[in-house]
Scaffold this active site. Structure first.
Site, PDB file in Angstrom:
ATOM      1  N   TYR A  72       0.834  -1.205   0.000  1.00  0.00           N
ATOM      2  CA  TYR A  72       0.000   0.000   0.000  1.00  0.00           C
ATOM      3  C   TYR A  72       0.866   1.251   0.000  1.00  0.00           C
ATOM      4  O   TYR A  72       0.582   2.220  -0.697  1.00  0.00           O
ATOM      5  CB  TYR A  72      -0.914   0.000   1.241  1.00  0.00           C
ATOM      6  N   PHE A 124      -6.274  21.050 -24.232  1.00  0.00           N
ATOM      7  CA  PHE A 124      -7.145  19.964 -24.653  1.00  0.00           C
ATOM      8  C   PHE A 124      -8.389  19.972 -23.771  1.00  0.00           C
ATOM      9  O   PHE A 124      -8.454  20.674 -22.775  1.00  0.00           O
ATOM     10  CB  PHE A 124      -6.429  18.607 -24.644  1.00  0.00           C
ATOM     11  N   ASP A 125      -9.406  19.201 -24.126  1.00  0.00           N
ATOM     12  CA  ASP A 125     -10.721  19.373 -23.484  1.00  0.00           C
ATOM     13  C   ASP A 125     -10.730  19.199 -21.969  1.00  0.00           C
ATOM     14  O   ASP A 125     -11.260  20.030 -21.244  1.00  0.00           O
ATOM     15  CB  ASP A 125     -11.785  18.494 -24.166  1.00  0.00           C
ATOM     16  N   ASP A 215       2.016  20.013 -20.496  1.00  0.00           N
ATOM     17  CA  ASP A 215       1.012  18.963 -20.669  1.00  0.00           C
ATOM     18  C   ASP A 215       1.661  17.967 -21.628  1.00  0.00           C
ATOM     19  O   ASP A 215       1.725  18.202 -22.833  1.00  0.00           O
ATOM     20  CB  ASP A 215      -0.277  19.576 -21.231  1.00  0.00           C
ATOM     21  N   ALA A 217       1.447  14.656 -22.631  1.00  0.00           N
ATOM     22  CA  ALA A 217       0.913  13.368 -23.092  1.00  0.00           C
ATOM     23  C   ALA A 217       1.726  12.777 -24.251  1.00  0.00           C
ATOM     24  O   ALA A 217       1.990  11.580 -24.286  1.00  0.00           O
ATOM     25  CB  ALA A 217      -0.550  13.538 -23.501  1.00  0.00           C
ATOM     26  N   LYS A 258      -0.867   7.668 -23.675  1.00  0.00           N
ATOM     27  CA  LYS A 258      -0.490   7.953 -25.072  1.00  0.00           C
ATOM     28  C   LYS A 258       0.935   7.450 -25.317  1.00  0.00           C
ATOM     29  O   LYS A 258       1.139   6.256 -25.505  1.00  0.00           O
ATOM     30  CB  LYS A 258      -0.596   9.459 -25.335  1.00  0.00           C
ATOM     31  N   HIS A 452     -19.377  16.994 -25.207  1.00  0.00           N
ATOM     32  CA  HIS A 452     -19.254  16.151 -26.398  1.00  0.00           C
ATOM     33  C   HIS A 452     -19.198  14.665 -26.093  1.00  0.00           C
ATOM     34  O   HIS A 452     -19.475  13.847 -26.950  1.00  0.00           O
ATOM     35  CB  HIS A 452     -18.040  16.579 -27.228  1.00  0.00           C
TER      36      HIS A 452
HETATM   37  N1  F0G Z   1      -3.774  16.485 -22.140  1.00  0.00           N
HETATM   38  C1  F0G Z   1      -3.818  16.173 -23.451  1.00  0.00           C
HETATM   39  C2  F0G Z   1      -3.014  16.958 -24.425  1.00  0.00           C
HETATM   40  C3  F0G Z   1      -4.633  15.131 -23.873  1.00  0.00           C
HETATM   41  O1  F0G Z   1      -4.672  14.826 -25.171  1.00  0.00           O
HETATM   42  C4  F0G Z   1      -5.396  14.412 -22.917  1.00  0.00           C
HETATM   43  C5  F0G Z   1      -6.267  13.329 -23.323  1.00  0.00           C
HETATM   44  C6  F0G Z   1      -5.291  14.762 -21.571  1.00  0.00           C
HETATM   45  C7  F0G Z   1      -4.463  15.806 -21.217  1.00  0.00           C
HETATM   46  C8  F0G Z   1      -6.057  14.026 -20.501  1.00  0.00           C
HETATM   47  O2  F0G Z   1      -5.527  12.774 -20.286  1.00  0.00           O
HETATM   48  O3  F0G Z   1      -7.345  11.153 -20.933  1.00  0.00           O
HETATM   49  O4  F0G Z   1      -5.411  10.446 -19.531  1.00  0.00           O
HETATM   50  O5  F0G Z   1      -7.147  11.910 -18.587  1.00  0.00           O
HETATM   51  N2  F0G Z   1      -6.584  13.116 -24.505  1.00  0.00           N
HETATM   52  C9  F0G Z   1      -7.312  12.023 -25.039  1.00  0.00           C
HETATM   53  C10 F0G Z   1      -7.541  12.262 -26.495  1.00  0.00           C
HETATM   54  C11 F0G Z   1      -8.508  11.597 -24.296  1.00  0.00           C
HETATM   55  O6  F0G Z   1      -8.385  11.556 -27.080  1.00  0.00           O
HETATM   56  O7  F0G Z   1      -6.852  13.087 -27.111  1.00  0.00           O
HETATM   57  P1  F0G Z   1      -6.415  11.501 -19.810  1.00  0.00           P
END
Ligand code: F0G
Length: 462
Positions: A72, A124-125, A215, A217, A258, A452
């Site tokens: 843990y 990103f969203d 950010d 990813a 990713k 969306h």
């Molecule tokens: N930042 C970026 C640039 C992303 O593309 C995503 C996720 C996130 C943060 C959030 O990460 O999904 O692990 O919580 N993008 C996915 C996409 C969902 O389809 O581009 P997460």
């Protein structure tokens, strides 16, 4: 025919795919109320909805999972991950979390609150959502080159430095809680950011004493683009470029789903191991995610993530990865089909506004194209345009996106060259039929945030 780079892996386990007819797909769409996120995965032939968590793990990752330490607190797998992140990013503290948005949820409220702002080369969203959930507002400073899908430029994902400085001067440096550099710039089409642009952004943040977060990813694809396109970096390894990039920021939030090639996981890194906000990160993590040495993941997840960090940086892999996008882009060029060019790192962003110039942004051209592609060949894509942008949190008005893209995000190590060729044939058929599509979609129901993913739509002519 352009050349393609063959897959640098072979298949050890297969997953059968269901075959469907056009009529069946039309029915599935109606049932899903034209929302691609509400289709069942089994009804999709090639799934490019996202490259997130859809990757195939390697034999090395699966075998590493067997030695996951499930303690843990203070598990071995956590300390091995810390060492890997020190080695790759040069960051002293690493907080594992269950995915990227969890890192955002843990970090952002420490720097953002009602009345202040975050500025990014594009959010990103989920990142946008977490800025707003913290009470702050988003400002964007994206390279204007990104708005012209036909303009070929090496670093369309860059921060617009002049705009960044204007935002800071307009709102007052004390009101900017954080600058976010998204690599690669997903909303701009998976377009890279140069090391030079990162240096300039960091210099501005230093001058105004503003926190700089990456950010991250798609950090490995970004580093490979830098190696290929930024002459000063051509002799650096992708790992060296990554080190240099991260040395310029204070923290990073990362969806490991990713470039780190796992199905679930995320990281939050802090460069300075003595930064006082590490205590707050740990406290937030314990409340939301789990104890800070596992952060919502199992010990075996941490092992797969650590191995994936290195596999994701493999230059043969990255050459193939970017080569696949380049192959698809070159074939689209030959067919005269518009997309954000040059091709991005994790997929192809078709320029839906050029497919359907007669369909207004509030009827969501990117969504129209997504529907047509699914009907044509069972390909699932998604809108990266006004449908995704949603409504202004203050006025409730539909936001007009800079671009209306339909994104094909390519899962890592999942599909083969013949899938890509089938997809290209499908896109061509939809392109040839574009003038027969007269109307778009309207929203019949939507939730208040990240609409969306769940909203219901109906054809406007229905
Ligand atoms: N930042 C970026 C640039 C992303 O593309 C995503 C996720 C996130 C943060 C959030 O990460 O999904 O692990 O919580 N993008 C996915 C996409 C969902 O389809 O581009 P997460």
């Amino acid at each position: 025919m352009p050349r393609f780079i063959p897959e640098p892996y072979r298949i050890k386990m297969v997953e059968p795919i269901k075959m469907t007819t056009r009529k069946e797909r039309e029915d599935y769409l109606k049932e899903a109320e034209y929302n691609m996120f509400r289709l069942r995965g089994e009804d999709v032939y090639v799934d490019t909805l996202t490259d997130s968590g859809t990757n195939a793990m390697s034999d090395a990752q699966w075998s590493a999972m067997m030695i996951g330490d499930e303690a843990y607190a203070g598990g071995k797998s956590y300390y091995k991950l810390l060492d890997a992140c020190r080695d790759i990013f040069g960051y002293e503290f690493t907080q594992p979390v269950h995915q990227g948005r969890a890192a955002e949820k843990v970090l952002m409220p420490i720097f953002l609150h009602k009345g202040n702002y975050a500025i990014a080369n594009l959010f990103f969203d989920t990142t946008r959502a977490h800025v707003e959930i913290a009470g702050a507002r988003c400002l964007e400073a994206c390279n204007p080159e990104a708005q012209d899908s036909q303009l070929r430029a090496p670093f369309k994902g860059n921060m617009d430095i002049a705009q960044l400085e204007r935002h800071i001067l307009d709102r007052g440096a004390e009101n900017i809680g954080m600058v976010v550099m998204t690599i690669t710039n997903n909303s701009a089409g998976g377009q890279p950011v140069s090391l030079q642009n990162m240096r300039e952004t960091a210099a501005i943040c230093k001058k105004f004493k503003i926190h700089l977060n990456i950010d991250a990813a798609r950090f490995a694809e970004n580093a490979m683009f830098v190696k290929q396109r930024e002459p000063a970096c051509k002799d650096m390894s992708v790992k060296e470029i990554t080190r240099a990039f991260f040395a310029l920021a204070d923290t990073y939030t990362m969806s490991a789903k990713k470039d780190t090639i796992v199905n679930m996981g995320g990281l939050l890194g802090v460069k300075d191991g003595k930064a006082p906000y590490i205590l707050k990160i740990k406290a937030n993590c314990i409340s939301y995610e789990g104890f800070y040495t596992y952060g919502g993941l199992t010990g075996r997840d941490l092992e797969a993530l650590r191995v994936g960090l290195y596999e994701g940086l493999d230059e043969n892999w990255l050459r193939y990865r970017l080569g696949t996008m380049d192959y698809m882009g070159t074939r689209l060029d030959e067919m005269g089909i518009p997309y954000q060019s040059p091709a991005g790192g994790h997929g192809i962003f078709l320029d839906a506004a050029r497919f359907y110039p007669h369909i207004p942004y509030y009827e969501f051209p990117g969504q129209v194209l997504a529907v047509e592609l699914y009907k044509e060949c069972g390909l699932r894509t998604c809108d990266i345009g006004s449908f995704m942008m949603g409504n202004d949190p203050d006025t409730g008005e539909q936001i007009k996106s800079l671009n209306e893209f339909t994104r094909l995000a390519i899962a890592r190590r999942v599909y083969t060259q013949s899938h890509y060729d089938m997809v290209l044939d499908g896109i061509k058929a939809v392109w040839d039929n574009r003038n027969n599509i007269k109307h778009g979609y309207r929203i019949t129901w939507e939730p208040p945030i990240l609409r969306h993913f769940q909203a219901s739509l109906a054809p406007v002519d229905a």
